[in-house]
Write a protein that holds these residues in place. Structure first.
Motif, PDB file in Angstrom:
ATOM      1  N   GLY A  42       0.787  -1.223   0.000  1.00 26.48           N
ATOM      2  CA  GLY A  42       0.000   0.000   0.000  1.00 26.48           C
ATOM      3  C   GLY A  42       0.820   1.274   0.000  1.00 26.48           C
ATOM      4  N   ASN A  43       2.013   1.243  -0.637  1.00 26.25           N
ATOM      5  CA  ASN A  43       2.920   2.390  -0.690  1.00 26.25           C
ATOM      6  C   ASN A  43       3.393   2.837   0.695  1.00 26.25           C
ATOM      7  N   TYR A  44       3.494   1.892   1.587  1.00 32.31           N
ATOM      8  CA  TYR A  44       4.061   2.146   2.914  1.00 32.31           C
ATOM      9  C   TYR A  44       5.482   2.653   2.734  1.00 32.31           C
ATOM     10  N   THR A  45       5.800   3.771   3.400  1.00 27.87           N
ATOM     11  CA  THR A  45       7.074   4.453   3.180  1.00 27.87           C
ATOM     12  C   THR A  45       7.755   4.707   4.514  1.00 27.87           C
ATOM     13  N   GLN A  46       8.931   4.144   4.698  1.00 24.15           N
ATOM     14  CA  GLN A  46       9.630   4.280   5.969  1.00 24.15           C
ATOM     15  C   GLN A  46      10.398   5.598   6.028  1.00 24.15           C
ATOM     16  N   ALA A  53      15.656   4.130  11.198  1.00 26.43           N
ATOM     17  CA  ALA A  53      14.215   4.062  10.968  1.00 26.43           C
ATOM     18  C   ALA A  53      13.465   4.542  12.211  1.00 26.43           C
ATOM     19  N   VAL A  54      12.582   5.528  12.035  1.00 17.50           N
ATOM     20  CA  VAL A  54      11.893   6.126  13.181  1.00 17.50           C
ATOM     21  C   VAL A  54      10.372   6.153  13.034  1.00 17.50           C
ATOM     22  N   ALA A  55       9.845   5.940  11.838  1.00 13.31           N
ATOM     23  CA  ALA A  55       8.395   6.005  11.615  1.00 13.31           C
ATOM     24  C   ALA A  55       8.119   5.583  10.183  1.00 13.31           C
ATOM     25  N   ALA A  56       6.849   5.626   9.806  1.00 14.31           N
ATOM     26  CA  ALA A  56       6.468   5.359   8.422  1.00 14.31           C
ATOM     27  C   ALA A  56       5.211   6.147   8.087  1.00 14.31           C
ATOM     28  N   LEU A  57       5.049   6.410   6.804  1.00  9.98           N
ATOM     29  CA  LEU A  57       3.880   7.117   6.280  1.00  9.98           C
ATOM     30  C   LEU A  57       3.247   6.257   5.205  1.00  9.98           C
ATOM     31  N   SER A  58       1.921   6.350   5.077  1.00  8.25           N
ATOM     32  CA  SER A  58       1.241   5.601   4.015  1.00  8.25           C
ATOM     33  C   SER A  58      -0.084   6.274   3.695  1.00  8.25           C
ATOM     34  N   LYS A 126      12.003  -4.997  13.499  1.00  2.67           N
ATOM     35  CA  LYS A 126      12.086  -4.966  14.958  1.00  2.67           C
ATOM     36  C   LYS A 126      11.536  -3.690  15.563  1.00  2.67           C
ATOM     37  N   GLY A 127      11.293  -2.669  14.750  1.00  9.92           N
ATOM     38  CA  GLY A 127      10.702  -1.453  15.282  1.00  9.92           C
ATOM     39  C   GLY A 127      11.636  -0.266  15.194  1.00  9.92           C
TER      40      GLY A 127
END
Length: 265
Positions: A42-46, A53-58, A126-127
């Protein structure tokens, strides 16, 4: 997203109708860079802060309309068992345990007062790769109109201890797993319009709260509260241009006395 203790905040993502607009806003505000969007998810973007890595947007799922919002995920070793506990203690499971490739298994749920949150059983993902550094997640608070239900539900599902802040001016609790607090819980009073739903408010760490507030408003965001200095840092609550609520905090600028807390576990 996390191999941490059950109930530990382990990941945050935001859903936005305008993904590119969200990437621009948070990129300029928090210094984030981005990995490739994943069309198969779904175009998940880290998002990354200083390469971590601190979050993601979609965007919302195809065919669905959802208000722009941030979601905090809490760690679990067993997503299906946690979903069952959510139901057992009066919450709702909004998305049943769902395997996400080899990354892990997710659940979306809500407490009895309507606070939406995620649950994550980690595998390859892992987050958070960084926390409590500029641009990264550092804190979150359950904002609810039904604090008694929240203070019963979250400890029952995640095993939290509860400490209540001894202050007649606010109704505020702290949730922990035996050490430092992991989450706060704030009662929503009359200062919150009726159309503002119960929610989990996510805080991102910044170096200069006032400068970030000025930047956010110049980019089309709105200041909702603050900036204000407290014993934990100088913070402000904001709404981004798409209506998603979040907060920022500079933990190095502090003032006032630490609050007295009462263990009510």
């Amino acid at each position: 997203m996390s191999a941490e203790s059950k109930g530990a905040p382990c990941w945050a993502d935001g859903t936005f109708g305008d993904l590119e607009g969200a990437k621009r806003f948070y990129g300029e505000l928090l210094g984030w860079t981005y990995g490739d969007s994943l069309p198969e998810y779904g175009n998940y973007t880290q998002a990354y802060a200083d390469g971590k890595a601190v979050a993601a947007l979609s965007p919302p799922p195809p065919g669905q309309e959802a208000p722009s919002a941030w979601c905090l995920y809490l760690a679990t070793p067993d997503a299906a068992a946690t979903a069952a506990q959510v139901r057992e203690h009066g919450g709702k499971v909004l998305v049943e345990p769902m395997r996400i490739g080899d990354f892990g298994t997710m659940v979306l749920a809500a407490d009895p007062g309507g606070v939406v949150f995620g649950v994550w059983q980690a595998d390859a993902h892992k987050g958070f790769e960084a926390q409590a550094v500029p641009g990264a997640y550092t804190w979150a608070e359950v904002f609810t109109r039904d604090p008694a239900k929240a203070d019963a539900f979250f400890p029952a599902v995640f095993g939290y201890g509860v400490k209540h802040v001894d202050d007649d001016a606010i109704d505020f609790s702290l949730y922990d797993l035996g050490a430092d607090p992991l989450l706060g819980r704030m009662k929503m009073g009359d200062e919150f319009p009726s159309e503002v739903p119960a929610h989990l408010n996510v805080y991102f760490c910044v170096e200069d709260c006032d400068a970030v507030v000025e930047k956010a408003t110049s980019l089309g965001g709105q200041l909702r509260y603050g900036p204000m200095t407290m014993p934990f840092g100088r913070f402000a609550s904001l709404t981004d241009p798409q209506g998603a609520a979040f907060s920022v905090i500079d933990p190095t600028t502090t003032g006032g006395e630490m609050p007295k807390v009462i263990d009510v576990s």
